[in-house]
Motif scaffolding. Structure first.
Motif, PDB file in Angstrom:
ATOM      1  N   GLN A 103      40.171 -10.128  61.871  1.00  0.00           N
ATOM      2  CA  GLN A 103      41.467 -10.804  62.376  1.00  0.00           C
ATOM      3  C   GLN A 103      41.346 -11.273  63.877  1.00  0.00           C
ATOM      4  O   GLN A 103      41.993 -12.124  63.952  1.00  0.00           O
ATOM      5  CB  GLN A 103      42.317  -9.520  62.304  1.00  0.00           C
ATOM      6  CG  GLN A 103      44.007 -10.076  62.394  1.00  0.00           C
ATOM      7  CD  GLN A 103      44.270 -11.122  61.413  1.00  0.00           C
ATOM      8  OE1 GLN A 103      44.056 -10.484  60.181  1.00  0.00           O
ATOM      9  NE2 GLN A 103      44.612 -12.295  61.392  1.00  0.00           N
ATOM     10  N   GLU A 104      40.526 -10.699  64.572  1.00  0.00           N
ATOM     11  CA  GLU A 104      40.125 -11.145  65.908  1.00  0.00           C
ATOM     12  C   GLU A 104      39.633 -12.767  65.894  1.00  0.00           C
ATOM     13  O   GLU A 104      39.941 -13.381  66.710  1.00  0.00           O
ATOM     14  CB  GLU A 104      39.222 -10.203  66.757  1.00  0.00           C
ATOM     15  CG  GLU A 104      40.102  -9.021  67.103  1.00  0.00           C
ATOM     16  CD  GLU A 104      39.250  -8.033  68.263  1.00  0.00           C
ATOM     17  OE1 GLU A 104      38.022  -7.998  68.043  1.00  0.00           O
ATOM     18  OE2 GLU A 104      39.789  -7.492  69.104  1.00  0.00           O
ATOM     19  N   ALA A 105      38.564 -12.628  64.958  1.00  0.00           N
ATOM     20  CA  ALA A 105      37.883 -13.893  65.003  1.00  0.00           C
ATOM     21  C   ALA A 105      38.865 -15.056  64.405  1.00  0.00           C
ATOM     22  O   ALA A 105      38.897 -16.259  65.045  1.00  0.00           O
ATOM     23  CB  ALA A 105      36.942 -13.743  63.890  1.00  0.00           C
ATOM     24  N   PHE A 106      39.656 -14.891  63.277  1.00  0.00           N
ATOM     25  CA  PHE A 106      40.882 -15.566  62.690  1.00  0.00           C
ATOM     26  C   PHE A 106      41.641 -16.064  63.835  1.00  0.00           C
ATOM     27  O   PHE A 106      41.961 -17.308  64.109  1.00  0.00           O
ATOM     28  CB  PHE A 106      41.290 -15.125  61.636  1.00  0.00           C
ATOM     29  CG  PHE A 106      40.644 -15.240  60.310  1.00  0.00           C
ATOM     30  CD1 PHE A 106      40.448 -16.503  59.812  1.00  0.00           C
ATOM     31  CD2 PHE A 106      40.049 -14.272  59.590  1.00  0.00           C
ATOM     32  CE1 PHE A 106      39.808 -16.658  58.629  1.00  0.00           C
ATOM     33  CE2 PHE A 106      39.468 -14.311  58.554  1.00  0.00           C
ATOM     34  CZ  PHE A 106      39.419 -15.426  57.883  1.00  0.00           C
ATOM     35  N   ASP A 107      42.284 -15.063  64.553  1.00  0.00           N
ATOM     36  CA  ASP A 107      43.334 -15.146  65.522  1.00  0.00           C
ATOM     37  C   ASP A 107      42.887 -16.032  66.803  1.00  0.00           C
ATOM     38  O   ASP A 107      43.563 -17.023  67.188  1.00  0.00           O
ATOM     39  CB  ASP A 107      43.965 -13.952  66.047  1.00  0.00           C
ATOM     40  CG  ASP A 107      44.874 -13.390  64.919  1.00  0.00           C
ATOM     41  OD1 ASP A 107      45.153 -13.933  63.973  1.00  0.00           O
ATOM     42  OD2 ASP A 107      45.179 -12.282  65.025  1.00  0.00           O
TER      43      ASP A 107
END
Length: 152
Positions: A103-107
């Protein structure tokens, strides 16, 4: 390890992802975005020319990457942005974010692209068989950026 480059040459996604992955053994997720030249309004686009202000552009890209790293725990950020004359379907920009969690990578990848569209000093000129026009900023890009300012 971060990589921020403005260049006229094309880039290779596979190579850049491998470099990002090799930078840290704690990486659990890598997200990449490749932006390409498109004929947005069916204008029969021949080419798009991208210009920038050397030095200032790289500083701006680094600032955007730093903002993302302050907001998320990222192991690596890559931003490669092309300049010069590009044809339809040519690659323009590559953003890669690597983190421990997906999620951190996507966001963070979305965040970087939203700020690149509005804050990075690039100028785009579209050329068709009939005219040449400088691309104006779009209100919807500013609206997307506001999302991140309201999210805290």
């Amino acid at each position: 390890m971060d990589k921020i480059i403005v260049q006229s040459e094309d880039f290779d996604l596979t190579t850049e992802v491998a470099l990002a992955k090799a930078s840290n053994s704690n990486i659990g997720a890598i997200v990449s975005f490749v932006g390409t030249v498109r004929d947005l309004e069916s204008k029969n686009l021949n080419t798009m020319t991208l210009e920038h202000y050397p030095g200032m552009t790289e500083k701006s890209l680094k600032s955007i990457a730093d903002k993302a790293k302050n907001k998320w725990e990222l192991q690596s950020v890559t931003i490669i942005h092309r300049i010069g004359k590009l044809d339809v379907n040519d690659q323009i920009v590559l953003v890669i974010t690597a983190s421990r969690h997906r999620q951190e990578a996507f966001d963070s990848c979305n965040f970087i692209m939203d700020f690149l569209k509005t804050d990075a000093p690039f100028w785009k000129k579209e050329s068709t068989s009939k005219s040449e026009n400088w691309v104006k900023s779009r209100l919807q890009d500013e609206e997307k950026k506001k999302h991140w300012k309201n999210e805290n």
